[in-house]
Design an enzyme around this catalytic site. Structure first.
Site, PDB file in Angstrom:
ATOM      1  N   ASP A 172       0.815  -1.221   0.000  1.00 17.54           N
ATOM      2  CA  ASP A 172       0.000   0.000   0.000  1.00 17.54           C
ATOM      3  C   ASP A 172       0.853   1.279   0.000  1.00 17.54           C
ATOM      4  O   ASP A 172       0.345   2.350  -0.329  1.00 17.54           O
ATOM      5  CB  ASP A 172      -0.933   0.028   1.222  1.00 17.54           C
ATOM      6  CG  ASP A 172      -1.865  -1.169   1.264  1.00 17.54           C
ATOM      7  OD1 ASP A 172      -1.960  -1.883   0.252  1.00 17.54           O
ATOM      8  OD2 ASP A 172      -2.493  -1.396   2.322  1.00 17.54           O
ATOM      9  N   ARG A 202       0.623  -9.546  -4.028  1.00 15.67           N
ATOM     10  CA  ARG A 202       1.270  -9.470  -2.710  1.00 15.67           C
ATOM     11  C   ARG A 202       2.335 -10.531  -2.464  1.00 15.67           C
ATOM     12  O   ARG A 202       3.236 -10.323  -1.664  1.00 15.67           O
ATOM     13  CB  ARG A 202       0.216  -9.582  -1.594  1.00 15.67           C
ATOM     14  CG  ARG A 202      -0.836  -8.505  -1.636  1.00 15.67           C
ATOM     15  CD  ARG A 202      -1.611  -8.411  -0.362  1.00 15.67           C
ATOM     16  NE  ARG A 202      -2.241  -9.648   0.059  1.00 15.67           N
ATOM     17  CZ  ARG A 202      -3.037  -9.750   1.113  1.00 15.67           C
ATOM     18  NH1 ARG A 202      -3.294  -8.669   1.841  1.00 15.67           N
ATOM     19  NH2 ARG A 202      -3.592 -10.881   1.445  1.00 15.67           N
TER      20      ARG A 202
HETATM   21  O1  F6P Z   1      -1.533  -5.616   2.939  1.00 16.18           O
HETATM   22  C1  F6P Z   1      -2.396  -4.563   2.777  1.00 16.18           C
HETATM   23  C2  F6P Z   1      -3.541  -5.004   1.983  1.00 16.18           C
HETATM   24  O2  F6P Z   1      -2.987  -5.582   0.864  1.00 16.18           O
HETATM   25  C3  F6P Z   1      -4.570  -3.936   1.593  1.00 16.18           C
HETATM   26  O3  F6P Z   1      -4.256  -3.289   0.421  1.00 16.18           O
HETATM   27  C4  F6P Z   1      -5.846  -4.732   1.519  1.00 16.18           C
HETATM   28  O4  F6P Z   1      -7.001  -3.987   1.705  1.00 16.18           O
HETATM   29  C5  F6P Z   1      -5.656  -5.714   2.612  1.00 16.18           C
HETATM   30  O5  F6P Z   1      -4.289  -5.987   2.666  1.00 16.18           O
HETATM   31  C6  F6P Z   1      -6.465  -6.986   2.473  1.00 16.18           C
HETATM   32  O6  F6P Z   1      -5.875  -8.026   3.151  1.00 16.18           O
HETATM   33  P1  F6P Z   1      -6.602  -9.288   3.793  1.00 16.18           P
HETATM   34  O7  F6P Z   1      -7.831  -9.554   2.986  1.00 16.18           O
HETATM   35  O8  F6P Z   1      -5.564 -10.351   3.670  1.00 16.18           O
HETATM   36  O9  F6P Z   1      -6.875  -8.929   5.201  1.00 16.18           O
END
Ligand code: F6P
Length: 430
Positions: A137, A307
């Site tokens: 992010d 990611r």
């Molecule tokens: O790591 C941050 C992020 O990638 C945000 O951009 C996103 O909203 C969030 O994680 C979602 O992650 P999870 O669904 O794994 O909690």
């Protein structure tokens, strides 16, 4: 007192980001070379907060020497919040004590930084923490505009994906709406949209008002699509930051099918439970259908597929320096009293620097400060000027306004009235 003061623990919190394994590897190698025993703690704070000390694994140089090129996290990750209540916090401290951990490297984003600082404070001198800032992010307030690690790889991979969709959109003559992760900051969406040369990117920071509606976003898209039509193109790719949803009224969102408004352990809205791309696609579809136009639109969401990608050399290089720096910091005598319990490792002009946890906090919320896109910057102005979207000069130019109105099957006056709210950027004339 700790029984094994020369033990170092490494854990990962929050969402994955490319470069985690490289940071683990670099920190573990430097720690072993400095005479420390290293253990990897699995699943972030999850087991420590539950009082478990068995979810750890020793890390030797042999275990980590070749993992720096791999995506994901060999220690996995979790969003467990060890500060959720006093019991969890105490259990976390006790588990770390039982494991004999005197030094802790935490790899994570804003929430993990906050947890790390609270744990370090509560351990009251028995533990020093070095936090290595990660997140695709890019929303941590690092000095000199340095990115959080993982962002550059995510932008690189996301750009390739959008370039491919742009080719598909040209080939099939249709529009794609691509929603990109980034929570309340639009860095990743803008970075991908600008690098790929997408038709337009929409980020939460561009809206001055506190709350926006789904229809505001649909209108921006509609305006851009009509402008592109006037320019002779019926295809395009719009990149939309997921954080737009955080600016919407949850009650409005809840009316759309498939939406669940939930929260994660740190109180953030669970954006993955809001099918934003589909909601917007249907909204724009309706807007065109209302004036008798049938459109082929496709929606797409980018985030989870970025990611855990293998890191690009920038992130490998960066995380090797940060991981090494975390150990050098932990083993040094802090000159600044604010760094006694720990701090966040970053680079300032290429040199290691440590930010105190206090410096990271927003005094108003007590939480980690969020770095957002500066819409007054030249970085944003260039991105915006190369987008295809309705701007003030389009409405001010009578010839253009007439063409746009024709494309929308409206009178120029009605068009101007309907789309006035879309032209929200003052840098237009600059
Ligand atoms: O790591 C941050 C992020 O990638 C945000 O951009 C996103 O909203 C969030 O994680 C979602 O992650 P999870 O669904 O794994 O909690």
């Amino acid at each position: 007192m700790f029984t094994m003061p020369k033990r170092l623990g490494i854990l990962v919190g929050g969402g994955p980001a490319p470069g985690i394994n490289s940071a683990i590897s670099s920190a573990a190698i430097e720690a072993v070379n400095s005479g420390l025993e290293v253990v990897g703690i699995l699943d972030g704070f999850q087991h420590l907060a539950a009082g478990r000390t068995d979810m750890v694994q020793p890390l030797t140089i042999g275990d980590v020497s070749r993992i720096h090129v791999r995506g994901g996290s060999i220690l996995r990750t979790s969003r467990t919040n060890p500060t959720r209540n006093a019991e969890d916090l105490q259990r976390t401290i006790k588990s770390l004590q039982e494991l004999g951990i005197a030094y802790l490297v935490t790899i994570g984003g804003d929430d993990t930084a906050f947890s790390a600082s609270e744990v370090a404070k509560a351990a009251d001198g028995a533990l020093r923490v070095a936090h290595v800032p990660k997140t695709i992010d890019n929303d941590l307030p690092l000095p000199g505009g340095m990115p959080t690690f993982g962002f550059e790889t995510a932008r690189h991979v996301g750009t390739q994906e959008v370039l491919s969709l742009m080719e598909d959109s040209r080939t099939t003559n249709r529009w794609y709406f691509v929603v990109v992760m980034g929570r309340e900051a639009g860095h990743l969406a803008l970075g991908i949209g600008k690098s790929a040369g997408a038709s337009l990117s929409i980020i939460p920071e561009e809206f001055a008002q506190e709350q926006i509606s789904v229809w505001d976003i649909c209108r921006v898209l509609e305006g851009a699509m009509l402008k592109r039509q006037v320019m002779g193109q019926m295809h395009g790719v719009a990149v939309i930051a997921e954080g737009i949803a955080e600016k919407m009224d949850p009650e409005e969102l809840a009316q759309f099918p498939g939406v669940e408004i939930g929260q994660d352990a740190f109180g953030h809205i669970s954006l993955n439970e809001i099918p934003l791309a589909t909601i917007i696609r249907r909204g724009v579809h309706k807007k065109f259908a209302d004036r008798g136009k049938k459109l082929s639109l496709v929606d797409f969401t980018l985030g989870y597929n970025l990611r855990s990608a293998p890191p690009i050399p920038f992130d490998i290089d960066y995380t090797r320096t940060l991981g090494y720096g975390a150990i050098r910091f932990l083993l040094s005598e802090p000159e600044d009293e604010l760094l006694r319990h720990g701090g966040l490792i970053c680079l300032r002009d290429g040199q290691r620097s440590v930010m105190s946890f206090e410096e990271l906090r927003d005094p108003a919320t007590g939480k980690t400060r969020v770095r957002r896109v500066d819409c007054g910057s030249e970085h944003y102005a260039v991105a915006r000027k190369y987008m295809i979207r309705l701007e003030k000069h389009d409405l001010a130019n009578s010839e253009m306004r007439t063409k746009l109105a024709d494309a929308a099957a409206m009178s120029p006056e009605d068009f101007e009235r309907e789309f006035a709210s879309v032209v929200n950027w003052d840098g237009d004339a600059a």
